[in-house]
Design a protein around this motif. Structure first.
Motif, short mmCIF file in Angstrom:
data_model
loop_
_atom_site.label_atom_id
_atom_site.label_comp_id
_atom_site.label_asym_id
_atom_site.label_seq_id
_atom_site.Cartn_x
_atom_site.Cartn_y
_atom_site.Cartn_z
N THR A 117 0.80 -1.22 0.00
CA THR A 117 0.00 0.00 0.00
C THR A 117 0.84 1.28 0.00
N VAL A 118 2.15 1.17 -0.17
CA VAL A 118 2.99 2.37 -0.25
C VAL A 118 2.48 3.27 -1.38
N SER A 119 2.36 4.56 -1.12
CA SER A 119 1.92 5.59 -2.07
C SER A 119 0.42 5.61 -2.31
N LEU A 120 -0.34 4.72 -1.68
CA LEU A 120 -1.78 4.69 -1.88
C LEU A 120 -2.50 5.57 -0.87
N ASP A 121 -3.54 6.28 -1.34
CA ASP A 121 -4.38 7.03 -0.42
C ASP A 121 -5.40 6.07 0.22
N ALA A 122 -6.19 6.60 1.15
CA ALA A 122 -7.11 5.76 1.90
C ALA A 122 -8.10 5.03 0.99
N GLY A 123 -8.59 5.73 -0.03
CA GLY A 123 -9.53 5.09 -0.95
C GLY A 123 -8.91 3.95 -1.72
N SER A 124 -7.68 4.13 -2.15
CA SER A 124 -7.00 3.08 -2.90
C SER A 124 -6.63 1.90 -2.01
N VAL A 125 -6.30 2.19 -0.75
CA VAL A 125 -6.05 1.11 0.20
C VAL A 125 -7.30 0.26 0.36
N ALA A 126 -8.46 0.92 0.45
CA ALA A 126 -9.71 0.18 0.57
C ALA A 126 -9.98 -0.67 -0.67
N LEU A 127 -9.68 -0.12 -1.86
CA LEU A 127 -9.83 -0.89 -3.10
C LEU A 127 -8.97 -2.14 -3.06
N PHE A 128 -7.72 -1.96 -2.67
CA PHE A 128 -6.82 -3.11 -2.67
C PHE A 128 -7.22 -4.12 -1.60
N GLY A 129 -7.70 -3.64 -0.47
CA GLY A 129 -8.19 -4.56 0.54
C GLY A 129 -9.31 -5.43 0.01
N ALA A 130 -10.20 -4.83 -0.76
CA ALA A 130 -11.30 -5.59 -1.37
C ALA A 130 -10.76 -6.61 -2.37
N VAL A 131 -9.72 -6.22 -3.11
CA VAL A 131 -9.10 -7.14 -4.07
C VAL A 131 -8.51 -8.35 -3.36
N VAL A 132 -7.82 -8.11 -2.25
CA VAL A 132 -7.21 -9.22 -1.51
C VAL A 132 -8.30 -10.12 -0.92
N ARG A 133 -9.34 -9.52 -0.37
CA ARG A 133 -10.43 -10.34 0.20
C ARG A 133 -11.09 -11.20 -0.87
N ALA A 134 -11.29 -10.64 -2.05
CA ALA A 134 -11.88 -11.42 -3.14
C ALA A 134 -10.96 -12.56 -3.56
N HIS A 135 -9.66 -12.27 -3.58
CA HIS A 135 -8.68 -13.31 -3.92
C HIS A 135 -8.74 -14.46 -2.93
N LEU A 136 -8.83 -14.15 -1.66
CA LEU A 136 -8.92 -15.19 -0.63
C LEU A 136 -10.23 -15.96 -0.74
N ALA A 137 -11.31 -15.24 -0.99
CA ALA A 137 -12.62 -15.90 -1.11
C ALA A 137 -12.66 -16.85 -2.29
N GLY A 138 -11.84 -16.56 -3.31
CA GLY A 138 -11.77 -17.43 -4.48
C GLY A 138 -10.78 -18.57 -4.34
N GLY A 139 -10.25 -18.76 -3.15
CA GLY A 139 -9.33 -19.87 -2.91
C GLY A 139 -7.87 -19.52 -3.01
N GLY A 140 -7.57 -18.22 -3.18
CA GLY A 140 -6.18 -17.79 -3.20
C GLY A 140 -5.62 -17.64 -1.80
N ALA A 141 -4.37 -17.24 -1.71
CA ALA A 141 -3.71 -17.03 -0.43
C ALA A 141 -2.77 -15.84 -0.56
N ALA A 142 -2.43 -15.22 0.58
CA ALA A 142 -1.56 -14.05 0.56
C ALA A 142 -0.64 -14.05 1.77
N LEU A 143 0.64 -13.82 1.51
CA LEU A 143 1.64 -13.62 2.56
C LEU A 143 2.15 -12.21 2.37
N MET A 144 2.02 -11.36 3.39
CA MET A 144 2.33 -9.95 3.17
C MET A 144 3.04 -9.31 4.34
#
Length: 211
Positions: free
Chosen positions: A146-173
């Motif tokens: 999330t470096v360089s992202l504003d609050a709105g973009s952080v929220a967008l990316f959070g939604a992207v990660v949650r969707a990835h996990l819901a689809g059977g993906g995984a994330a190490l961050m």
């Protein structure tokens, strides 16, 4: 789909930084790396991504399952936003639908024709992260995404990660930002810090610049 790490040891600049590290990352799971600056979060992610060799231990995971998002956005300045995504989609064989989904998910549709060289820092970061969506890879390795992202973009990316996990993906961050991942686990790397010949057994100030 599962990543299994057993008794892993990693080094930075030839100096051991982590040792005896074992964990599992399963489908649908997010794991957040914690620890002080210089503990080895970036080094661990780079090692898992295959960008540098491990000193020891074993990493087991399905073939071609990893996508790595580092500090650099990895963009081609002379290509447009859409052309950058199409370039990576072609490499990974994912196609037009993945490109359109990535543009939508990271709110880049209005910028699709703009050259990457003319994007702001936050826009470049959003495009760099959108590349994850065109890889088709199940396991995301994310280094301060999330470096360089504003609050709105952080929220967008959070939604992207949650969707990835819901689809059977995984994330190490490695991140200090709350992405709204209520079920995310935490892996504190401090107990796995290797004894170093530098600075009486702790990683020196030079190394601390590279988390």
């Amino acid at each position: 789909m599962e990543m299994i790490v057993e008794d892993l040891a990693v080094a930075r600049g030839g100096v051991p930084v982590l040792e005896g590290l074992s964990f599992r990352l399963a489908a649908g799971q997010a794991l957040i790396l914690r620890g002080p600056n210089g503990v080895g979060k970036t080094t661990l992610l780079r090692t898992l991504a295959g960008l540098q060799p491990a000193l020891g231990g074993r990493v087991s995971l399905p073939a071609e399952s990893l996508a790595y998002a580092a500090h650099a956005d990895g963009l081609k300045a002379v290509l447009s936003v859409e052309e950058n995504l199409r370039f990576w989609a072609a490499i990974h064989g994912t196609g037009t639908d993945a490109v359109e989904a990535a543009l939508e998910a990271m709110d880049l549709r209005a910028l699709r024709g703009r050259m990457a060289a003319n994007l702001s820092a936050g826009q470049k970061r959003r495009l760099g992260l959108a590349r994850l969506l065109v890889t088709g890879r199940a396991i995301w390795l994310l280094d301060e995404p999330t470096v360089s992202l504003d609050a709105g973009s952080v929220a967008l990316f959070g939604a992207v990660v949650r969707a990835h996990l819901a689809g059977g993906g995984a994330a190490l961050m490695a991140t200090h930002i709350d992405l709204g991942l209520a079920e995310a686990g935490v892996l504190d790397l401090t107990p796995f810090r290797a004894r170093s010949p530098m600075a009486g057994g702790r990683v020196g100030a030079f190394d601390e610049a590279f988390g």
